[in-house]
Write an enzyme that holds these catalytic residues in place. Sequence first.
Site, mmCIF file in Angstrom:
data_model
loop_
_atom_site.group_PDB
_atom_site.id
_atom_site.type_symbol
_atom_site.label_atom_id
_atom_site.label_comp_id
_atom_site.label_asym_id
_atom_site.label_seq_id
_atom_site.Cartn_x
_atom_site.Cartn_y
_atom_site.Cartn_z
ATOM 1 N N GLU A 1 0.802 -1.227 0.000
ATOM 2 C CA GLU A 1 0.000 0.000 0.000
ATOM 3 C C GLU A 1 0.832 1.273 0.000
ATOM 4 O O GLU A 1 0.537 2.196 0.757
ATOM 5 C CB GLU A 1 -0.931 -0.027 1.217
ATOM 6 C CG GLU A 1 -0.219 0.012 2.596
ATOM 7 C CD GLU A 1 0.136 -1.346 3.182
ATOM 8 O OE1 GLU A 1 0.307 -2.305 2.410
ATOM 9 O OE2 GLU A 1 0.254 -1.445 4.412
ATOM 10 N N HIS B 1 -8.130 -3.960 -1.262
ATOM 11 C CA HIS B 1 -7.389 -4.091 -0.001
ATOM 12 C C HIS B 1 -6.317 -2.999 0.111
ATOM 13 O O HIS B 1 -6.258 -2.273 1.115
ATOM 14 C CB HIS B 1 -6.752 -5.485 0.069
ATOM 15 C CG HIS B 1 -5.923 -5.723 1.291
ATOM 16 N ND1 HIS B 1 -6.406 -6.371 2.404
ATOM 17 C CD2 HIS B 1 -4.653 -5.384 1.589
ATOM 18 C CE1 HIS B 1 -5.464 -6.408 3.329
ATOM 19 N NE2 HIS B 1 -4.373 -5.819 2.848
ATOM 20 N N GLU B 2 -5.501 -2.878 -0.913
ATOM 21 C CA GLU B 2 -4.411 -1.888 -0.835
ATOM 22 C C GLU B 2 -4.982 -0.468 -0.784
ATOM 23 O O GLU B 2 -4.444 0.394 -0.087
ATOM 24 C CB GLU B 2 -3.434 -2.053 -2.008
ATOM 25 C CG GLU B 2 -2.815 -3.447 -2.143
ATOM 26 C CD GLU B 2 -2.274 -4.041 -0.859
ATOM 27 O OE1 GLU B 2 -1.874 -3.291 0.044
ATOM 28 O OE2 GLU B 2 -2.281 -5.290 -0.743
ATOM 29 N N HIS C 1 -6.048 0.484 2.678
ATOM 30 C CA HIS C 1 -4.930 0.905 3.542
ATOM 31 C C HIS C 1 -4.723 2.426 3.510
ATOM 32 O O HIS C 1 -4.060 2.969 4.398
ATOM 33 C CB HIS C 1 -3.634 0.232 3.108
ATOM 34 C CG HIS C 1 -3.393 -1.117 3.705
ATOM 35 N ND1 HIS C 1 -3.395 -1.350 5.056
ATOM 36 C CD2 HIS C 1 -3.105 -2.313 3.126
ATOM 37 C CE1 HIS C 1 -3.123 -2.640 5.288
ATOM 38 N NE2 HIS C 1 -2.949 -3.248 4.130
ATOM 39 N N GLU D 1 -3.939 -4.441 9.359
ATOM 40 C CA GLU D 1 -4.448 -5.452 8.419
ATOM 41 C C GLU D 1 -5.877 -5.925 8.709
ATOM 42 O O GLU D 1 -6.643 -6.150 7.774
ATOM 43 C CB GLU D 1 -3.492 -6.653 8.358
ATOM 44 C CG GLU D 1 -2.109 -6.293 7.828
ATOM 45 C CD GLU D 1 -2.086 -5.736 6.402
ATOM 46 O OE1 GLU D 1 -3.086 -5.883 5.672
ATOM 47 O OE2 GLU D 1 -1.058 -5.135 6.021
ATOM 48 N N ASP E 1 8.970 -9.416 10.345
ATOM 49 C CA ASP E 1 8.547 -10.046 9.112
ATOM 50 C C ASP E 1 8.219 -11.532 9.306
ATOM 51 O O ASP E 1 7.378 -12.091 8.601
ATOM 52 C CB ASP E 1 9.673 -9.883 8.085
ATOM 53 C CG ASP E 1 9.148 -10.088 6.684
ATOM 54 O OD1 ASP E 1 8.088 -9.516 6.385
ATOM 55 O OD2 ASP E 1 9.792 -10.830 5.923
ATOM 56 N N TYR F 1 -4.949 -10.499 9.915
ATOM 57 C CA TYR F 1 -5.892 -10.211 8.839
ATOM 58 C C TYR F 1 -7.284 -10.765 9.154
ATOM 59 O O TYR F 1 -8.272 -10.043 9.186
ATOM 60 C CB TYR F 1 -5.411 -10.850 7.530
ATOM 61 C CG TYR F 1 -4.163 -10.252 6.937
ATOM 62 C CD1 TYR F 1 -2.907 -10.504 7.491
ATOM 63 C CD2 TYR F 1 -4.223 -9.453 5.803
ATOM 64 C CE1 TYR F 1 -1.758 -9.979 6.930
ATOM 65 C CE2 TYR F 1 -3.074 -8.918 5.234
ATOM 66 C CZ TYR F 1 -1.840 -9.185 5.805
ATOM 67 O OH TYR F 1 -0.711 -8.653 5.251
HETATM 68 N N1 BES Z 1 0.911 -4.469 3.777
HETATM 69 C C1 BES Z 1 0.697 -5.762 3.244
HETATM 70 C C2 BES Z 1 1.950 -6.426 2.769
HETATM 71 C C3 BES Z 1 2.995 -6.649 3.848
HETATM 72 C C4 BES Z 1 2.636 -7.103 5.112
HETATM 73 C C5 BES Z 1 4.313 -6.428 3.566
HETATM 74 C C6 BES Z 1 3.610 -7.284 6.073
HETATM 75 C C7 BES Z 1 5.292 -6.620 4.532
HETATM 76 C C8 BES Z 1 4.935 -7.051 5.794
HETATM 77 C C9 BES Z 1 -0.316 -5.727 2.109
HETATM 78 O O1 BES Z 1 -1.333 -4.804 2.271
HETATM 79 C C10 BES Z 1 -1.000 -7.073 2.063
HETATM 80 O O2 BES Z 1 -1.613 -7.420 3.024
HETATM 81 N N2 BES Z 1 -0.885 -7.773 0.953
HETATM 82 C C11 BES Z 1 -1.497 -9.065 0.750
HETATM 83 C C12 BES Z 1 -2.749 -8.963 -0.068
HETATM 84 C C13 BES Z 1 -4.017 -8.859 0.676
HETATM 85 C C14 BES Z 1 -5.187 -8.891 -0.289
HETATM 86 C C15 BES Z 1 -4.216 -9.840 1.789
HETATM 87 C C16 BES Z 1 -0.531 -9.919 -0.049
HETATM 88 O O3 BES Z 1 0.543 -9.432 -0.379
HETATM 89 O O4 BES Z 1 -0.837 -11.069 -0.335
HETATM 90 ZN ZN ZN Z 2 -2.676 -5.314 3.837
#
Ligand code: BES
Ligand code: ZN
Length: 633
Positions: free
Chosen positions: A301, A325-326, A329, A348, A405, A413
């Site tokens: 995002e 989703h993005e 955010h 999330e 991470d 989520y």
């Molecule tokens: N912000 C996250 C990606 C992220 C989370 C990067 C934690 C680094 C550490 C992003 O918004 C996300 O949640 N992406 C998901 C997609 C979503 C539809 C669940 C993905 O990348 O799969």
């Molecule tokens: Zn996310």
Amino acid sequence: MLNTNLRTVLLNCLLIFLAGAVVSCASDPTKTNQSEKTTAMPTDPHSAARPQEAVVAHEHLQLQVDFDKKVITGIATLTVQNPSKGKKLLLDTRNLAIDAVFLETDGAKTDFTLGANQPFIGQALEINISEAEKQTVIIHYRTTDGADALQWLSPEQTAGKKHPFMFTQGQAILSRTWFPCQDSPGIRFTWSADVTVPKDLEAIMSAEKRTADSSAGKYHFEMTKPVPAYLVALSAGNLAFKAIDDRTGVFAEPEMLDRSVYEFADMGKMVAAAEKLYGAYRWGRYDVLVLPPSFPFGGMENPCVTFATPTILAGDRSLVSLIAHELAHSWSGNLVTNATWDDFWLNEGFTVYFERRIMESLEGKEYADMLAVIGYQDLQGTLEEFKNDTAASCLKLHLQGKDPDDGMNDIAYEKGYLLLCSLEKQVGREKWDSFLKKYFDDHAFHSTTTEDFLVYLETELLKPNQISLDASGAKNWIYKPGLPEGVVAPVSVRFQIAGELAASFSAGGQLDRNKTNGWSSHEWLHFLRSLPATLTANQMTVLDKEFAFTRSRNSEILFEWLSISVTHKYLPAYDALENFLVHTGRRKFVLPLYKKLVGTLEGKDFARRIFLKAKSNYHSVTRQSVEGLFSQG
Ligand code: BES
Ligand code: ZN
């Protein structure tokens, strides 16, 4: 007027002082009295910054992107607020080469030290500053091979095959690997940048304003809203742009542009639906940058320009909830940010909830229900995975000493989503929506903790509706593992036929192809997920012959099929499996497939062989996660 950052910091210092208490009791589930609010702004265990002493209010980056050396050379000019008139500024760095630091006041070099190198945290950069309350610090630096935020792609790794490509991924704590900063989600600053890239490439950043002198490869960016460091992002490559409407559009390699514009045609409608739900979109434009397939996430995002994987280009717009989703955010996460990564669910969980409300506005309730069921199935899998690690399935995390991470998973989520659904149900949608809108307005451009949220929830929503915080169950959801008793699993009417077809086929029945007419990705996913582990080799062959799953161009369906194929050792899919693992870097797909393979004796060798071939295509986030699997023995 005081900068908002500084104001928050000063306020919190004062409150912490008044409460005279240590911060850690903030996570005590038994205490929700007023003092909890006052002690709520915690120190971030993943940052060396001491913002109450000296805080960065603005950061200007002058960047030279050198594709030959795979190095960014930078001059970071920091506007520092020093309310305590202290003599030190503390920044986060990891694997950065610091060449010199100057104070603008006297133009002379100043002393700095780099602290001990701690795993994943990196080295604190301690700079001697003057006692002035506002001053400028200038840092000359270079990135190194250890810049884990960056991925440098050769022309062969792009769609066009002619130009190199690079992008950054800052979340959770990787921004410090490409610029020195106070890398905590609780610290916000405005920023600007002057970026030079090779003349035939375009540069994009997560900024409100962009001015380009493309023929000279020079770009200027400005972000006037305070954001945390993890939301500063850069990409450079052969990029073209096409508008969808007057405030949304797509950046992509020219070869990917038309497909992307087709797929994301509804972006403008999504922004309008989101605004109708929870208030104005405050970032100007909303664009999406479609990256090469090595991008390690589905989407990120980055403000004003979401970075996205090309694996959502299904050709039928059926995977666009990821864009919702993005986009969501832009409120939950970017406008109101988790203060530390322990509060990740505030980013999330809220975003998944908001994403599904946007999709409900666009496509109706039955569509949103499908997403909820898929999410619930994912959650069940994660809860099973963490059944012996109770801390991992609480919403409030305790990531001190851990790489954030590694500690962040589906729980934030999907369990977060279910908590918000439960609260909505308790007061009704109308009151809930007003509350949420007010929450975003009242916390706009601030970072907040789980404990702040609980106090706000109690005063703004529960008390006025005669519900006690205890009765709402919120604290159990947040501080206790697993799911509270009595949670009602979401159901989807559209999944009924897919479930029945899977059941009758696995019981030996015929496949009735007509029943699959008009299925979206989600129904196919549900069908595949409903197949039992007892499927025979012959049944796998019949399925593949009938529906050509091995050749599916829909990444979600292909992933699910490949996963089943490993379970059943369905060898005809193994070439496709290898191809998928070598060309896709999205961790959500790659990691579970390796995990499954590594779980079997023959699979382990196959996995190692593929990984050797594939790893140069992976971003560090994906590469390190897969390496972790192999090193577990
Ligand atoms: N912000 C996250 C990606 C992220 C989370 C990067 C934690 C680094 C550490 C992003 O918004 C996300 O949640 N992406 C998901 C997609 C979503 C539809 C669940 C993905 O990348 O799969
Ligand atoms: Zn996310």
